[in-house]
Design a protein around this motif. Structure first.
Motif, short mmCIF file in Angstrom:
data_model
loop_
_atom_site.label_atom_id
_atom_site.label_comp_id
_atom_site.label_asym_id
_atom_site.label_seq_id
_atom_site.Cartn_x
_atom_site.Cartn_y
_atom_site.Cartn_z
N ILE A 146 -6.99 1.57 -1.29
CA ILE A 146 -5.86 2.02 -0.46
C ILE A 146 -6.03 3.52 -0.20
N ILE A 203 -4.65 2.63 -6.92
CA ILE A 203 -4.81 2.87 -5.48
C ILE A 203 -6.30 2.93 -5.13
N GLY A 244 0.84 -1.20 0.00
CA GLY A 244 0.00 0.00 0.00
C GLY A 244 0.87 1.25 0.00
#
Ligand SMILES: [Fe+2]
Ligand SMILES: [Fe+2]
Length: 219
Positions: A94, A89, A37
């Motif tokens: 995330i 992402i 992440g």
């Protein structure tokens, strides 16, 4: 044609391996796999930074036609990479939180000499190293990641190899003398930074030493 392209890429990658004074430490690869992440968030920041660095050079060196066109194109590619990482992402849920920059680029910038044209030449060499290292790291990580990330990182390493070539060609063009001494100085420092124990994991950090787990390594 596909074979010729693959061959050209192998040669580009070979040139990058020769250019860098060390390869990425295995411990950093383990850190990256354990912090995917953070890897992606910091990676997004690196793409954004790469675009703005290229763009800032087009403000400072308006008299160089070739530089303007090449770096404007490069900045567009970096912004495209930024969009791709941001999409990933987002898709993976995330959180894109604030992540401080690591000292890598700032430390390399300290080696840039101030008078022109040395300032331009050194800046271009520093950028060439950052592109080369990014390319090397994408390659080092790609096969250990999930398929989606592997395909993405392989596509990125090809453009970063081209960006490396763009910067190093421009550095040679704007220098009135041989740049191998500058490559040696900046490359030596770059290898030190990449191998030095880091307190926090970042895309361009050294390996993170965990003194809690390994008291013998505590400084
Ligand atoms: Fe990029
Ligand atoms: Fe790049």
């Amino acid at each position: 044609v596909a074979l010729a392209v693959a061959d050209e890429q192998r040669q580009q990658f070979k040139a990058i391996e020769l250019f860098l004074k060390c390869s990425t430490p295995n411990a950093w690869i383990s850190d990256a796999l354990a912090n995917q992440g953070l890897l992606l968030v910091d990676h997004a920041n690196c793409e954004k930074k790469a675009a703005s660095t290229a763009l800032s050079l087009t403000y400072r060196y308006t008299e160089y036609y070739e530089l303007l066109l090449r770096l404007s194109k490069l900045a567009r590619e970096e912004l495209r990479h930024f969009e791709q990482v941001v999409e990933l992402i987002h898709k993976r849920g995330i959180p894109y939180t604030f992540v401080s920059a690591c000292g890598y680029a700032g430390e390399l910038r300290k080696l840039i000499r101030q008078p022109e044209p040395q300032r331009l030449v050194d800046t271009l060499v520093v950028c060439a190293f950052i592109e080369a290292r990014s390319c090397e790291r994408f390659a080092a990580l790609a096969t250990s990641l999930d398929t989606e990330l592997e395909i993405f990182y392989v596509s990125l390493l090809k453009s970063e190899a081209r960006h490396f070539q763009t910067y190093i060609n421009l550095a040679r063009k704007f220098s009135d003398s041989d740049i191998s001494e500058r490559i040696a100085v900046i490359g030596g420092r770059e290898a030190e930074l990449i191998q030095a124990p880091a307190s926090e994991f970042r895309f361009h950090s050294g390996p993170v030493t965990n003194s809690e787990l390994d008291p013998d390594r505590a400084v």
